[in-house]
Motif scaffolding. Structure first.
Motif, PDB file in Angstrom:
ATOM      1  N   MET A  10      78.805  59.485  31.623  1.00 18.41           N
ATOM      2  CA  MET A  10      78.766  60.938  31.476  1.00 18.41           C
ATOM      3  C   MET A  10      77.642  61.347  30.523  1.00 18.41           C
ATOM      4  O   MET A  10      76.927  62.316  30.765  1.00 18.41           O
ATOM      5  CB  MET A  10      80.109  61.464  30.964  1.00 18.41           C
ATOM      6  CG  MET A  10      81.265  61.200  31.918  1.00 18.41           C
ATOM      7  SD  MET A  10      81.131  62.095  33.467  1.00 18.41           S
ATOM      8  CE  MET A  10      81.763  63.664  32.966  1.00 18.41           C
ATOM      9  N   CYS A  11      77.487  60.585  29.469  1.00 23.55           N
ATOM     10  CA  CYS A  11      76.446  60.877  28.492  1.00 23.55           C
ATOM     11  C   CYS A  11      75.061  60.678  29.111  1.00 23.55           C
ATOM     12  O   CYS A  11      74.150  61.480  28.896  1.00 23.55           O
ATOM     13  CB  CYS A  11      76.636  59.988  27.275  1.00 23.55           C
ATOM     14  SG  CYS A  11      75.730  60.588  25.860  1.00 23.55           S
ATOM     15  N   ILE A  12      74.890  59.622  29.885  1.00 24.09           N
ATOM     16  CA  ILE A  12      73.620  59.379  30.580  1.00 24.09           C
ATOM     17  C   ILE A  12      73.289  60.555  31.486  1.00 24.09           C
ATOM     18  O   ILE A  12      72.160  61.069  31.479  1.00 24.09           O
ATOM     19  CB  ILE A  12      73.678  58.064  31.391  1.00 24.09           C
ATOM     20  CG1 ILE A  12      73.724  56.857  30.457  1.00 24.09           C
ATOM     21  CG2 ILE A  12      72.496  57.962  32.362  1.00 24.09           C
ATOM     22  CD1 ILE A  12      74.077  55.544  31.148  1.00 24.09           C
ATOM     23  N   MET A  13      74.274  61.001  32.255  1.00 20.76           N
ATOM     24  CA  MET A  13      74.040  62.130  33.162  1.00 20.76           C
ATOM     25  C   MET A  13      73.688  63.394  32.384  1.00 20.76           C
ATOM     26  O   MET A  13      72.824  64.167  32.794  1.00 20.76           O
ATOM     27  CB  MET A  13      75.257  62.361  34.066  1.00 20.76           C
ATOM     28  CG  MET A  13      75.430  61.271  35.112  1.00 20.76           C
ATOM     29  SD  MET A  13      76.736  61.621  36.306  1.00 20.76           S
ATOM     30  CE  MET A  13      78.210  61.359  35.317  1.00 20.76           C
ATOM     31  N   ASP A  14      74.347  63.597  31.254  1.00 14.96           N
ATOM     32  CA  ASP A  14      74.068  64.769  30.437  1.00 14.96           C
ATOM     33  C   ASP A  14      72.636  64.736  29.905  1.00 14.96           C
ATOM     34  O   ASP A  14      71.930  65.744  29.940  1.00 14.96           O
ATOM     35  CB  ASP A  14      75.074  64.848  29.291  1.00 14.96           C
ATOM     36  CG  ASP A  14      75.198  66.244  28.732  1.00 14.96           C
ATOM     37  OD1 ASP A  14      75.234  67.199  29.530  1.00 14.96           O
ATOM     38  OD2 ASP A  14      75.242  66.374  27.502  1.00 14.96           O
ATOM     39  N   ILE A  15      72.213  63.582  29.441  1.00 14.75           N
ATOM     40  CA  ILE A  15      70.841  63.427  28.931  1.00 14.75           C
ATOM     41  C   ILE A  15      69.837  63.686  30.049  1.00 14.75           C
ATOM     42  O   ILE A  15      68.836  64.387  29.850  1.00 14.75           O
ATOM     43  CB  ILE A  15      70.644  62.024  28.312  1.00 14.75           C
ATOM     44  CG1 ILE A  15      71.451  61.898  27.017  1.00 14.75           C
ATOM     45  CG2 ILE A  15      69.168  61.742  28.064  1.00 14.75           C
ATOM     46  CD1 ILE A  15      71.552  60.483  26.474  1.00 14.75           C
ATOM     47  N   LEU A  16      70.097  63.136  31.225  1.00 16.57           N
ATOM     48  CA  LEU A  16      69.161  63.317  32.344  1.00 16.57           C
ATOM     49  C   LEU A  16      69.144  64.755  32.853  1.00 16.57           C
ATOM     50  O   LEU A  16      68.104  65.240  33.320  1.00 16.57           O
ATOM     51  CB  LEU A  16      69.486  62.340  33.472  1.00 16.57           C
ATOM     52  CG  LEU A  16      69.141  60.878  33.155  1.00 16.57           C
ATOM     53  CD1 LEU A  16      69.678  59.960  34.244  1.00 16.57           C
ATOM     54  CD2 LEU A  16      67.643  60.695  32.963  1.00 16.57           C
ATOM     55  N   GLN A  17      70.275  65.453  32.749  1.00 15.58           N
ATOM     56  CA  GLN A  17      70.282  66.876  33.107  1.00 15.58           C
ATOM     57  C   GLN A  17      69.395  67.673  32.168  1.00 15.58           C
ATOM     58  O   GLN A  17      68.699  68.587  32.581  1.00 15.58           O
ATOM     59  CB  GLN A  17      71.694  67.466  33.015  1.00 15.58           C
ATOM     60  CG  GLN A  17      72.567  67.213  34.174  1.00 15.58           C
ATOM     61  CD  GLN A  17      73.815  68.062  34.086  1.00 15.58           C
ATOM     62  OE1 GLN A  17      74.075  68.815  35.003  1.00 15.58           O
ATOM     63  NE2 GLN A  17      74.587  67.950  33.032  1.00 15.58           N
ATOM     64  N   GLU A  18      69.451  67.328  30.899  1.00 11.92           N
ATOM     65  CA  GLU A  18      68.654  68.020  29.890  1.00 11.92           C
ATOM     66  C   GLU A  18      67.166  67.791  30.133  1.00 11.92           C
ATOM     67  O   GLU A  18      66.363  68.708  30.033  1.00 11.92           O
ATOM     68  CB  GLU A  18      69.053  67.515  28.507  1.00 11.92           C
ATOM     69  CG  GLU A  18      68.353  68.199  27.361  1.00 11.92           C
ATOM     70  CD  GLU A  18      68.789  67.613  26.031  1.00 11.92           C
ATOM     71  OE1 GLU A  18      67.903  67.245  25.248  1.00 11.92           O
ATOM     72  OE2 GLU A  18      70.005  67.522  25.782  1.00 11.92           O
ATOM     73  N   ASP A  19      66.799  66.547  30.466  1.00 15.00           N
ATOM     74  CA  ASP A  19      65.400  66.212  30.741  1.00 15.00           C
ATOM     75  C   ASP A  19      65.373  64.983  31.643  1.00 15.00           C
ATOM     76  O   ASP A  19      65.592  63.864  31.192  1.00 15.00           O
ATOM     77  CB  ASP A  19      64.643  65.930  29.442  1.00 15.00           C
ATOM     78  CG  ASP A  19      63.173  65.636  29.657  1.00 15.00           C
ATOM     79  OD1 ASP A  19      62.700  65.577  30.818  1.00 15.00           O
ATOM     80  OD2 ASP A  19      62.460  65.455  28.651  1.00 15.00           O
ATOM     81  N   ALA A  20      65.098  65.192  32.912  1.00 17.97           N
ATOM     82  CA  ALA A  20      65.104  64.106  33.893  1.00 17.97           C
ATOM     83  C   ALA A  20      63.992  63.088  33.648  1.00 17.97           C
ATOM     84  O   ALA A  20      64.015  62.012  34.221  1.00 17.97           O
ATOM     85  CB  ALA A  20      64.991  64.671  35.305  1.00 17.97           C
ATOM     86  N   ILE A  27      67.101  56.643  26.475  1.00 20.75           N
ATOM     87  CA  ILE A  27      68.551  56.793  26.632  1.00 20.75           C
ATOM     88  C   ILE A  27      69.268  55.657  25.914  1.00 20.75           C
ATOM     89  O   ILE A  27      70.238  55.880  25.183  1.00 20.75           O
ATOM     90  CB  ILE A  27      68.953  56.833  28.123  1.00 20.75           C
ATOM     91  CG1 ILE A  27      68.357  58.066  28.802  1.00 20.75           C
ATOM     92  CG2 ILE A  27      70.474  56.825  28.274  1.00 20.75           C
ATOM     93  CD1 ILE A  27      68.479  58.070  30.315  1.00 20.75           C
ATOM     94  N   ALA A  28      68.774  54.444  26.104  1.00 27.10           N
ATOM     95  CA  ALA A  28      69.379  53.275  25.452  1.00 27.10           C
ATOM     96  C   ALA A  28      69.373  53.437  23.936  1.00 27.10           C
ATOM     97  O   ALA A  28      70.371  53.147  23.265  1.00 27.10           O
ATOM     98  CB  ALA A  28      68.641  52.013  25.868  1.00 27.10           C
TER      99      ALA A  28
END
Length: 167
Positions: A10-20, A27-28
Protein backbone atom coordinates in the motif's frame (compact mmCIF):
# COMPACT_ATOMS: atom_id res chain seq x y z
CA UNK A 1 -5.02 -17.91 -3.73
CA UNK A 2 -6.03 -14.27 -3.99
CA UNK A 3 -3.29 -11.70 -3.66
CA UNK A 4 -4.05 -8.99 -1.09
CA UNK A 5 -1.58 -6.10 -0.81
CA UNK A 6 -0.01 -5.66 2.62
CA UNK A 7 1.00 -2.38 4.28
CA UNK A 8 4.32 -2.23 2.40
CA UNK A 9 2.51 -2.71 -0.92
CA UNK A 10 0.00 0.00 0.00
CA UNK A 11 2.84 2.34 0.84
CA UNK A 12 4.59 1.58 -2.47
CA UNK A 13 1.40 2.36 -4.36
CA UNK A 14 0.95 5.58 -2.40
CA UNK A 15 4.49 6.71 -3.20
CA UNK A 16 4.04 5.90 -6.89
CA UNK A 17 0.73 7.78 -6.99
CA UNK A 18 2.49 10.83 -5.61
CA UNK A 19 5.27 10.58 -8.21
CA UNK A 20 5.35 7.71 -10.70
CA UNK A 21 8.98 8.54 -11.51
CA UNK A 22 10.12 7.52 -8.02
CA UNK A 23 12.77 4.86 -8.46
CA UNK A 24 12.78 1.49 -6.73
CA UNK A 25 15.95 2.64 -4.97
CA UNK A 26 14.21 5.74 -3.57
CA UNK A 27 11.19 3.69 -2.47
CA UNK A 28 13.46 1.12 -0.82
CA UNK A 29 15.26 3.88 1.04
CA UNK A 30 12.03 5.44 2.29
CA UNK A 31 10.66 2.09 3.44
CA UNK A 32 13.86 0.64 4.82
CA UNK A 33 13.69 -2.32 2.41
CA UNK A 34 16.01 -3.75 -0.24
CA UNK A 35 15.80 -2.55 -3.84
CA UNK A 36 15.23 -6.14 -4.96
CA UNK A 37 12.25 -6.64 -2.66
CA UNK A 38 10.69 -3.36 -3.84
CA UNK A 39 11.27 -4.32 -7.49
CA UNK A 40 9.54 -7.68 -6.91
CA UNK A 41 6.64 -6.06 -5.07
CA UNK A 42 6.10 -3.46 -7.82
CA UNK A 43 6.16 -6.17 -10.50
CA UNK A 44 3.61 -8.21 -8.54
CA UNK A 45 1.35 -5.18 -8.05
CA UNK A 46 1.50 -4.61 -11.81
CA UNK A 47 0.89 -8.28 -12.64
CA UNK A 48 -2.07 -8.49 -10.22
CA UNK A 49 -3.67 -5.39 -11.75
CA UNK A 50 -3.31 -3.04 -8.78
CA UNK A 51 -1.02 -0.74 -10.78
CA UNK A 52 -2.65 -0.26 -14.17
CA UNK A 53 -0.26 2.24 -15.77
CA UNK A 54 2.05 5.16 -15.15
CA UNK A 55 1.02 8.60 -16.40
CA UNK A 56 1.86 12.29 -16.26
CA UNK A 57 -0.94 14.58 -15.11
CA UNK A 58 -1.14 17.46 -17.57
CA UNK A 59 -2.40 21.02 -17.12
CA UNK A 60 -5.51 21.12 -19.32
CA UNK A 61 -5.65 24.92 -19.32
CA UNK A 62 -2.10 25.31 -20.63
CA UNK A 63 -3.07 22.90 -23.40
CA UNK A 64 -6.14 24.93 -24.34
CA UNK A 65 -8.74 22.54 -22.93
CA UNK A 66 -10.75 25.03 -20.89
CA UNK A 67 -14.28 23.65 -20.95
CA UNK A 68 -15.42 20.60 -18.99
CA UNK A 69 -18.94 19.36 -19.66
CA UNK A 70 -20.74 16.59 -17.85
CA UNK A 71 -23.14 15.19 -20.40
CA UNK A 72 -25.91 12.74 -19.64
CA UNK A 73 -27.10 10.51 -22.45
CA UNK A 74 -30.33 8.54 -22.60
CA UNK A 75 -30.59 5.86 -25.26
CA UNK A 76 -33.67 4.76 -27.21
CA UNK A 77 -32.92 1.03 -27.00
CA UNK A 78 -31.16 -0.86 -24.22
CA UNK A 79 -30.34 -4.27 -25.63
CA UNK A 80 -26.86 -5.61 -24.93
CA UNK A 81 -25.67 -5.07 -28.51
CA UNK A 82 -27.01 -1.50 -28.56
CA UNK A 83 -25.25 -0.62 -25.29
CA UNK A 84 -22.00 -2.18 -26.47
CA UNK A 85 -22.20 -0.33 -29.79
CA UNK A 86 -22.73 2.99 -27.99
CA UNK A 87 -19.80 2.36 -25.64
CA UNK A 88 -17.45 1.45 -28.50
CA UNK A 89 -18.34 4.62 -30.41
CA UNK A 90 -18.10 6.88 -27.34
CA UNK A 91 -14.74 5.38 -26.38
CA UNK A 92 -13.37 6.37 -29.80
CA UNK A 93 -14.08 10.09 -29.25
CA UNK A 94 -10.96 11.84 -27.87
CA UNK A 95 -13.11 14.58 -26.32
CA UNK A 96 -14.69 12.04 -23.95
CA UNK A 97 -12.39 11.68 -20.95
CA UNK A 98 -14.66 9.43 -18.90
CA UNK A 99 -17.79 7.39 -19.59
CA UNK A 100 -19.96 5.77 -16.94
CA UNK A 101 -22.98 3.49 -17.38
CA UNK A 102 -25.55 4.75 -14.90
CA UNK A 103 -28.84 3.78 -13.35
CA UNK A 104 -31.62 6.28 -12.76
CA UNK A 105 -32.70 9.15 -14.98
CA UNK A 106 -30.21 8.54 -17.80
CA UNK A 107 -28.08 5.72 -19.19
CA UNK A 108 -24.58 7.22 -19.43
CA UNK A 109 -22.63 10.09 -17.93
CA UNK A 110 -19.77 11.50 -19.99
CA UNK A 111 -17.00 13.85 -18.94
CA UNK A 112 -16.16 15.85 -22.05
CA UNK A 113 -13.07 18.07 -22.30
CA UNK A 114 -12.79 20.63 -25.12
CA UNK A 115 -11.34 24.06 -25.79
CA UNK A 116 -14.50 26.13 -25.45
CA UNK A 117 -18.27 26.25 -25.98
CA UNK A 118 -17.85 26.39 -29.75
CA UNK A 119 -15.76 23.20 -29.68
CA UNK A 120 -18.40 21.53 -27.50
CA UNK A 121 -21.10 22.50 -29.97
CA UNK A 122 -19.06 20.97 -32.81
CA UNK A 123 -18.54 17.79 -30.76
CA UNK A 124 -22.24 17.58 -29.92
CA UNK A 125 -23.49 18.28 -33.45
CA UNK A 126 -20.96 16.27 -35.46
CA UNK A 127 -20.31 13.31 -33.17
CA UNK A 128 -22.53 12.74 -30.16
CA UNK A 129 -25.95 13.64 -31.54
CA UNK A 130 -25.25 11.73 -34.77
CA UNK A 131 -25.07 8.39 -32.97
CA UNK A 132 -28.07 6.35 -34.06
CA UNK A 133 -29.42 5.25 -30.68
CA UNK A 134 -29.52 8.64 -28.92
CA UNK A 135 -32.81 9.65 -27.31
CA UNK A 136 -31.78 12.59 -25.09
CA UNK A 137 -28.62 14.57 -24.35
CA UNK A 138 -28.25 16.99 -21.44
CA UNK A 139 -25.12 18.89 -20.50
CA UNK A 140 -23.84 20.69 -17.43
CA UNK A 141 -20.81 22.97 -17.79
CA UNK A 142 -18.15 23.40 -15.12
CA UNK A 143 -17.72 27.04 -14.03
CA UNK A 144 -14.68 26.44 -11.83
CA UNK A 145 -12.88 23.51 -10.26
CA UNK A 146 -12.35 23.49 -6.52
CA UNK A 147 -10.90 19.99 -6.20
CA UNK A 148 -9.43 17.52 -8.68
CA UNK A 149 -7.71 14.40 -7.38
CA UNK A 150 -6.20 11.57 -9.36
CA UNK A 151 -4.73 9.76 -6.35
CA UNK A 152 -6.68 7.20 -4.35
CA UNK A 153 -6.44 7.82 -0.60
CA UNK A 154 -4.38 4.90 0.73
CA UNK A 155 -2.94 6.68 3.77
CA UNK A 156 -3.43 5.05 7.15
CA UNK A 157 -1.62 5.20 10.45
CA UNK A 158 1.36 3.21 9.09
CA UNK A 159 2.12 6.14 6.75
CA UNK A 160 3.78 7.95 9.67
CA UNK A 161 6.47 5.23 9.78
CA UNK A 162 7.86 6.30 6.40
CA UNK A 163 11.23 7.91 6.02
CA UNK A 164 10.43 11.43 4.71
CA UNK A 165 11.05 12.09 1.02
CA UNK A 166 14.12 14.22 0.38
CA UNK A 167 13.08 17.50 -1.20
Amino acid sequence: MTFIPDQIDMCIMDILQEDARTTNKEIASRLGKSVTSIFERVKRLEAEGYILRYIAVLNKHKLGKNLVAYTSVTLKEHGHDRLLSFEQKINSFPEVMECYKMNGQFDYLLKVLVADMEAYEVFNLTKLSRLDNIYKIRSLFVLSETKHEVELNLKTNWQAKLVPKNK
